[in-house]
Design a protein around this motif. Sequence first.
Motif, PDB file in Angstrom:
ATOM      1  N   MET A   1      39.824  -3.483 -53.978  1.00 30.69           N
ATOM      2  CA  MET A   1      40.801  -2.535 -54.527  1.00 30.69           C
ATOM      3  C   MET A   1      40.065  -1.289 -55.020  1.00 30.69           C
ATOM      4  N   THR A   2      40.597  -0.140 -54.703  1.00 26.92           N
ATOM      5  CA  THR A   2      40.005   1.090 -55.221  1.00 26.92           C
ATOM      6  C   THR A   2      40.986   1.743 -56.181  1.00 26.92           C
ATOM      7  N   SER A   3      40.497   2.601 -57.014  1.00 23.98           N
ATOM      8  CA  SER A   3      41.365   3.172 -58.039  1.00 23.98           C
ATOM      9  C   SER A   3      40.772   4.467 -58.574  1.00 23.98           C
ATOM     10  N   ALA A   4      41.619   5.252 -59.209  1.00 17.28           N
ATOM     11  CA  ALA A   4      41.174   6.515 -59.805  1.00 17.28           C
ATOM     12  C   ALA A   4      41.541   6.524 -61.276  1.00 17.28           C
ATOM     13  N   THR A   5      40.728   7.177 -62.069  1.00 15.27           N
ATOM     14  CA  THR A   5      40.981   7.218 -63.505  1.00 15.27           C
ATOM     15  C   THR A   5      41.094   8.648 -63.980  1.00 15.27           C
ATOM     16  N   PRO A   6      42.279   9.244 -63.950  1.00 16.63           N
ATOM     17  CA  PRO A   6      42.391  10.623 -64.393  1.00 16.63           C
ATOM     18  C   PRO A   6      42.352  10.755 -65.919  1.00 16.63           C
ATOM     19  N   THR A   7      41.757  11.805 -66.387  1.00 17.59           N
ATOM     20  CA  THR A   7      41.826  12.130 -67.804  1.00 17.59           C
ATOM     21  C   THR A   7      42.463  13.509 -67.934  1.00 17.59           C
ATOM     22  N   THR A   8      42.687  13.947 -69.174  1.00 19.06           N
ATOM     23  CA  THR A   8      43.545  15.116 -69.318  1.00 19.06           C
ATOM     24  C   THR A   8      42.833  16.429 -69.609  1.00 19.06           C
ATOM     25  N   ASN A   9      41.537  16.459 -69.673  1.00 20.57           N
ATOM     26  CA  ASN A   9      40.975  17.796 -69.862  1.00 20.57           C
ATOM     27  C   ASN A   9      39.832  18.066 -68.915  1.00 20.57           C
ATOM     28  N   GLY A  10      39.361  19.269 -68.979  1.00 24.15           N
ATOM     29  CA  GLY A  10      38.529  19.791 -67.912  1.00 24.15           C
ATOM     30  C   GLY A  10      37.087  19.345 -67.892  1.00 24.15           C
ATOM     31  N   GLY A  11      36.803  18.169 -68.318  1.00 21.91           N
ATOM     32  CA  GLY A  11      35.467  17.651 -68.143  1.00 21.91           C
ATOM     33  C   GLY A  11      34.632  17.647 -69.414  1.00 21.91           C
ATOM     34  N   ASN A  12      35.095  18.311 -70.480  1.00 25.28           N
ATOM     35  CA  ASN A  12      34.365  18.177 -71.742  1.00 25.28           C
ATOM     36  C   ASN A  12      34.493  16.750 -72.235  1.00 25.28           C
ATOM     37  N   THR A  13      33.502  16.322 -72.991  1.00 26.46           N
ATOM     38  CA  THR A  13      33.606  14.972 -73.521  1.00 26.46           C
ATOM     39  C   THR A  13      34.768  14.931 -74.491  1.00 26.46           C
ATOM     40  N   SER A  14      35.560  13.916 -74.391  1.00 30.17           N
ATOM     41  CA  SER A  14      36.731  13.792 -75.233  1.00 30.17           C
ATOM     42  C   SER A  14      36.966  12.316 -75.487  1.00 30.17           C
ATOM     43  N   ASP A  15      37.843  12.041 -76.431  1.00 27.62           N
ATOM     44  CA  ASP A  15      38.200  10.647 -76.695  1.00 27.62           C
ATOM     45  C   ASP A  15      38.738  10.002 -75.425  1.00 27.62           C
ATOM     46  N   THR A  16      39.534  10.762 -74.709  1.00 28.89           N
ATOM     47  CA  THR A  16      40.175  10.222 -73.504  1.00 28.89           C
ATOM     48  C   THR A  16      39.142   9.946 -72.420  1.00 28.89           C
ATOM     49  N   GLU A  17      38.185  10.860 -72.291  1.00 29.35           N
ATOM     50  CA  GLU A  17      37.141  10.628 -71.287  1.00 29.35           C
ATOM     51  C   GLU A  17      36.305   9.409 -71.658  1.00 29.35           C
ATOM     52  N   ALA A  18      36.010   9.277 -72.941  1.00 31.09           N
ATOM     53  CA  ALA A  18      35.229   8.108 -73.381  1.00 31.09           C
ATOM     54  C   ALA A  18      35.990   6.821 -73.065  1.00 31.09           C
ATOM     55  N   ALA A  19      37.309   6.851 -73.294  1.00 28.91           N
ATOM     56  CA  ALA A  19      38.134   5.675 -72.997  1.00 28.91           C
ATOM     57  C   ALA A  19      38.138   5.401 -71.490  1.00 28.91           C
ATOM     58  N   ALA A  20      38.234   6.472 -70.706  1.00 32.05           N
ATOM     59  CA  ALA A  20      38.231   6.318 -69.246  1.00 32.05           C
ATOM     60  C   ALA A  20      36.925   5.681 -68.783  1.00 32.05           C
ATOM     61  N   ARG A  21      35.838   6.061 -69.433  1.00 31.92           N
ATOM     62  CA  ARG A  21      34.540   5.500 -69.026  1.00 31.92           C
ATOM     63  C   ARG A  21      34.454   4.010 -69.369  1.00 31.92           C
ATOM     64  N   MET A  22      35.111   3.609 -70.438  1.00 31.31           N
ATOM     65  CA  MET A  22      35.133   2.169 -70.765  1.00 31.31           C
ATOM     66  C   MET A  22      35.867   1.397 -69.668  1.00 31.31           C
ATOM     67  N   ILE A  23      36.953   1.971 -69.185  1.00 31.58           N
ATOM     68  CA  ILE A  23      37.708   1.318 -68.107  1.00 31.58           C
ATOM     69  C   ILE A  23      36.885   1.326 -66.819  1.00 31.58           C
ATOM     70  N   GLN A  24      36.222   2.441 -66.586  1.00 32.56           N
ATOM     71  CA  GLN A  24      35.398   2.536 -65.370  1.00 32.56           C
ATOM     72  C   GLN A  24      34.308   1.463 -65.367  1.00 32.56           C
ATOM     73  N   LYS A  25      33.765   1.201 -66.547  1.00 29.45           N
ATOM     74  CA  LYS A  25      32.703   0.193 -66.662  1.00 29.45           C
ATOM     75  C   LYS A  25      33.195  -1.180 -66.209  1.00 29.45           C
ATOM     76  N   GLU A  26      34.461  -1.452 -66.489  1.00 25.55           N
ATOM     77  CA  GLU A  26      35.026  -2.762 -66.133  1.00 25.55           C
ATOM     78  C   GLU A  26      35.498  -2.821 -64.687  1.00 25.55           C
ATOM     79  N   THR A  27      35.976  -1.692 -64.186  1.00 24.11           N
ATOM     80  CA  THR A  27      36.688  -1.721 -62.901  1.00 24.11           C
ATOM     81  C   THR A  27      35.947  -1.014 -61.766  1.00 24.11           C
ATOM     82  N   GLY A  28      34.991  -0.143 -62.124  1.00 22.07           N
ATOM     83  CA  GLY A  28      34.323   0.651 -61.093  1.00 22.07           C
ATOM     84  C   GLY A  28      35.198   1.758 -60.531  1.00 22.07           C
TER      85      GLY A  28
END
Length: 159
Positions: free
Chosen positions: A1-28
């Motif tokens: 299964m492949t998947s994408a993890t969108p976040t809401t801002n333009g690439g600066n580190t943010s709470d949302t990006e940090a959360a997305a990276r936690m999900i990425q760690k689990e799911t790839g």
Amino acid sequence: MTSATPTTNGGNTSDTEAAARMIQKETGADLYAIQVEQYYRTPYLATAATSWVERQFNIHPSLTALPESLDEYDTIYIGYPVWWFDAPMSVVSFLENYDLSGKTVVPFATSQDNDIDITMDTIREAAGDATVLEGMRIHNAKQSDVQNWLQEIGILQER
Ligand SMILES: Cc1cc2nc3c(=O)[nH]c(=O)nc-3n(C[C@H](O)[C@H](O)[C@H](O)COP(=O)(O)O)c2cc1C
């Protein structure tokens, strides 16, 4: 299964990006940042005003660099900060840009106080025919909290 993890801002580190990276760690999952044409993360007051106007007047902001298609993805993890007791309108713009039938949408949110629940109606509506799983507010979360949630909603197998 492949998947994408969108976040809401333009690439600066943010709470949302940090959360997305936690999900990425689990799911790839691949990471993708939703970017609005009018960039409004800073200053805070401009963000607050713009996002409030968008919400009040149901304005769906234009996005840049949208992936042409999400065909290669079965599962979309959609992350966002809670803004004005709801999901940012840019997230609505993103979801409604695609035919998501047959896909699974997994919402996650960051916020100061509010739970993700108050955003779920908006996400369900914008996600159209997708299957929307139970979202998580990722706030002061440990990696194991994220892992447990992904197991509970059936994304990850119990190990
Ligand atoms: C314009 C604006 C509106 C916000 N509205 C809410 C809100 O209604 N409820 C809440 O709990 N937090 C609210 N917050 C706080 C953010 O959701 C929180 O700081 C989030 O973690 C920010 O994520 P980010 O670093 O990815 O932008 C708001 C923040 C901003 C800038």
